[in-house]
Design an enzyme around this catalytic site. Structure first.
Site, short mmCIF file in Angstrom:
data_model
loop_
_atom_site.label_atom_id
_atom_site.label_comp_id
_atom_site.label_asym_id
_atom_site.label_seq_id
_atom_site.Cartn_x
_atom_site.Cartn_y
_atom_site.Cartn_z
N SER A 278 -3.40 39.45 -12.48
CA SER A 278 -3.52 39.10 -13.89
C SER A 278 -3.28 37.60 -14.03
O SER A 278 -2.25 37.08 -13.60
CB SER A 278 -2.48 39.89 -14.69
N LYS B 243 -8.12 39.62 -13.50
CA LYS B 243 -8.01 39.91 -14.94
C LYS B 243 -7.60 38.62 -15.64
O LYS B 243 -6.61 37.99 -15.25
CB LYS B 243 -6.96 41.01 -15.15
N LYS C 156 -6.36 36.74 -19.07
CA LYS C 156 -5.80 36.87 -20.41
C LYS C 156 -6.68 36.06 -21.35
O LYS C 156 -7.05 34.91 -21.02
CB LYS C 156 -4.37 36.33 -20.42
N ASP D 113 -7.97 40.77 -20.89
CA ASP D 113 -6.89 41.43 -21.64
C ASP D 113 -6.50 40.54 -22.81
O ASP D 113 -6.04 39.41 -22.62
CB ASP D 113 -5.68 41.66 -20.71
N GLU E 197 -9.40 44.87 -22.37
CA GLU E 197 -8.15 45.60 -22.58
C GLU E 197 -7.52 45.20 -23.91
O GLU E 197 -7.36 44.01 -24.19
CB GLU E 197 -7.22 45.24 -21.40
N ASP F 193 -4.17 49.63 -23.73
CA ASP F 193 -2.87 49.43 -23.08
C ASP F 193 -1.80 49.74 -24.13
O ASP F 193 -1.31 50.88 -24.22
CB ASP F 193 -2.78 47.97 -22.57
N LYS G 268 0.92 52.51 -17.86
CA LYS G 268 2.16 51.84 -17.50
C LYS G 268 3.29 52.83 -17.72
O LYS G 268 3.54 53.24 -18.86
CB LYS G 268 2.41 50.62 -18.40
N GLY H 227 0.77 46.44 -15.12
CA GLY H 227 1.98 45.80 -14.60
C GLY H 227 2.78 45.18 -15.72
O GLY H 227 2.24 44.85 -16.77
O1 SMG Z 1 2.65 42.62 -13.75
O2 SMG Z 1 0.94 41.69 -12.87
C1 SMG Z 1 1.64 41.93 -13.82
C2 SMG Z 1 1.23 41.41 -15.17
C3 SMG Z 1 0.15 42.22 -15.73
O3 SMG Z 1 -0.96 41.19 -17.54
C4 SMG Z 1 -0.08 41.93 -17.19
N1 SMG Z 1 0.71 42.56 -18.06
O4 SMG Z 1 -0.62 43.41 -21.23
O5 SMG Z 1 -1.11 44.12 -19.30
C5 SMG Z 1 -0.45 43.40 -20.02
C6 SMG Z 1 0.59 42.44 -19.48
C7 SMG Z 1 1.92 42.73 -20.11
C8 SMG Z 1 3.01 41.81 -19.71
S1 SMG Z 1 2.90 40.21 -20.30
C9 SMG Z 1 3.19 40.32 -21.99
MG MG Z 2 -2.39 44.62 -21.15
#
Ligand code: SMG
Ligand code: MG
Length: 370
Positions: free
Chosen positions: A135, A161, A163, A189, A214, A239, A263, A291
């Site tokens: 991510s 992925k 953001k 995401d 996402e 999510d 999750k 994650g």
């Molecule tokens: O753990 O590799 C990881 C991070 C994955 O992007 C990730 N998590 O929305 O999926 C999600 C985010 C939530 C945590 S950051 C706000």
């Molecule tokens: Mg997410």
């Protein structure tokens, strides 16, 4: 098993690089770990609540409080238990799924270690390794983003992925797709950053052949996700909106979840996560394991879950080194040829580096069962 003691412990870890999402920027982690002692052995659980209530309503201070004042006394009062009893005993309490999940994980770890079996065996997953996705956060410049992505490609990750948020979406996706080529898995995401009025804008992502988008809309806007899913080609994945088996079933029926990110912390534990997996297999909905920037404790358990057959897409189960210079487990998670090994030791399959753990512990409290 009879519960004897619970230690709540907070650790401080710096991230290797700031992790920016549409919710804000994370540079340091304040993580609560639980260590449960029973008459048959001990177990660990990692609470995935963040320091601030931004991703969801939970946060670390609240997790400490609700476990100490409500959850632990209730678990103890119920007498001997196994992991399946944790969710049932705590069901009358509203919310706080990450705190419930951490307690269930600790009890499950203790139970499995006592029985000498691993979590993947308990779940019945067949794979010994699973594909690893990474991510990638939001940056101030596209050049920095592309350099980061290239680094992850060089590390061998199986998918990327990104953001996204308004103002950081089409162009980053276009450039990253160009960089990684047409074959590599790419997804985005938004962490709830868009609204129903953004449909035409989000449709512009269709041409980049994304695996999924996402959680583009608010957690509560399940119907909006259904409308969006009908209006764009990119599969819509939920999510934040999926907080239980029931919400998963409803979102699927409504057409709001073409794919689900599972999750364990968000849904109240590994056992509920497994039930959601089974439902999705039954309904033909692909799932993948999300994650929460876990340490090796949480990541090991996630890898065991993700070995189940319904996890057909690479999870956010990246190497320890993605976020941390040093992990608290002896064998850090590594990515080899795009894959992470599913732990095969007893319980959740990790061994802790106790000296390091003690050195980063900022606070602890022990609760007795009496
Ligand atoms: O753990 O590799 C990881 C991070 C994955 O992007 C990730 N998590 O929305 O999926 C999600 C985010 C939530 C945590 S950051 C706000
Ligand atoms: Mg997410």
């Amino acid at each position: 098993m009879r519960l004897e003691r619970l230690q709540l412990r907070r650790i401080a870890l710096d991230l290797v690089t700031p992790f920016r999402t549409s919710f804000g920027t994370e540079e340091h982690r304040d993580i609560m770990l639980l260590h449960v002692t029973t008459d048959e052995g001990e177990g660990w659980g990692e609470c995935v609540a963040m320091a601030e209530p931004a991703y969801s309503a939970e946060f670390v201070d609240a997790a400490v409080l609700v476990i100490r004042e409500h959850f632990w006394p209730t678990l103890v009062a119920g007498g001997p238990l196994d992991a399946a009893d944790v969710g049932a005993r705590l069901e009358r309490y509203s919310g706080h799924p990450m705190s419930k999940a951490a307690l269930e994980a600790a009890v499950l770890d203790a139970q499995l270690r006592a029985d000498g079996i691993g979590l993947h065996e308990f779940f019945g997953g067949q794979r010994s390794q699973i594909p690893s996705g990474v991510s990638v956060g939001i940056f101030d410049s596209l050049d920095v983003l592309l350099a980061q992505v290239q680094g992850y490609v060089d590390d061998g990750y199986a998918r990327i992925k990104l953001k996204i948020e308004p103002g950081w979406d089409i162009e980053p996706v276009r450039l990253v797709r160009e960089l990684i080529g047409p074959e590599m898995g790419l997804q985005v995401d938004a962490n709830t950053a868009y609204t129903r009025t953004d449909t035409d804008h989000l449709r512009r992502l269709d041409e980049y052949d994304l695996l999924l988008i996402e959680q583009p809309l608010a957690e509560e806007d399940v119907l909006g996700h259904a409308h969006l899913a009908a209006a764009i080609d990119t599969p819509v994945c939920l999510d934040e909106s999926i907080v239980s088996l029931q919400t998963a079933a409803d979102a699927i029926e409504l057409g709001a979840a073409e794919i689900i990110n599972i999750k364990p912390g968000r849904v109240g534990g590994y056992l509920e996560a497994r039930r959601i997996h089974d439902l999705c297999v039954d309904r033909g909905v692909p799932v993948w394991c999300g994650g929460m920037v876990e340490t090796g404790i949480g990541r090991a358990a996630n890898a065991a879950l993700a070995a189940l057959p319904g996890f057909t897409l690479p999870g956010d189960i990246s190497a320890s080194s993605r976020f941390y210079r040093r992990d608290i487990v002896i064998d850090p998670i590594t990515v080899d040829d795009g894959h992470v090994r599913v732990p095969d030791g007893p319980g959740m399959g990790f061994e802790l580096d106790h000296d390091f753990l003690d050195s980063i512990t900022t606070w602890s409290e022990t609760l007795d069962a009496s």
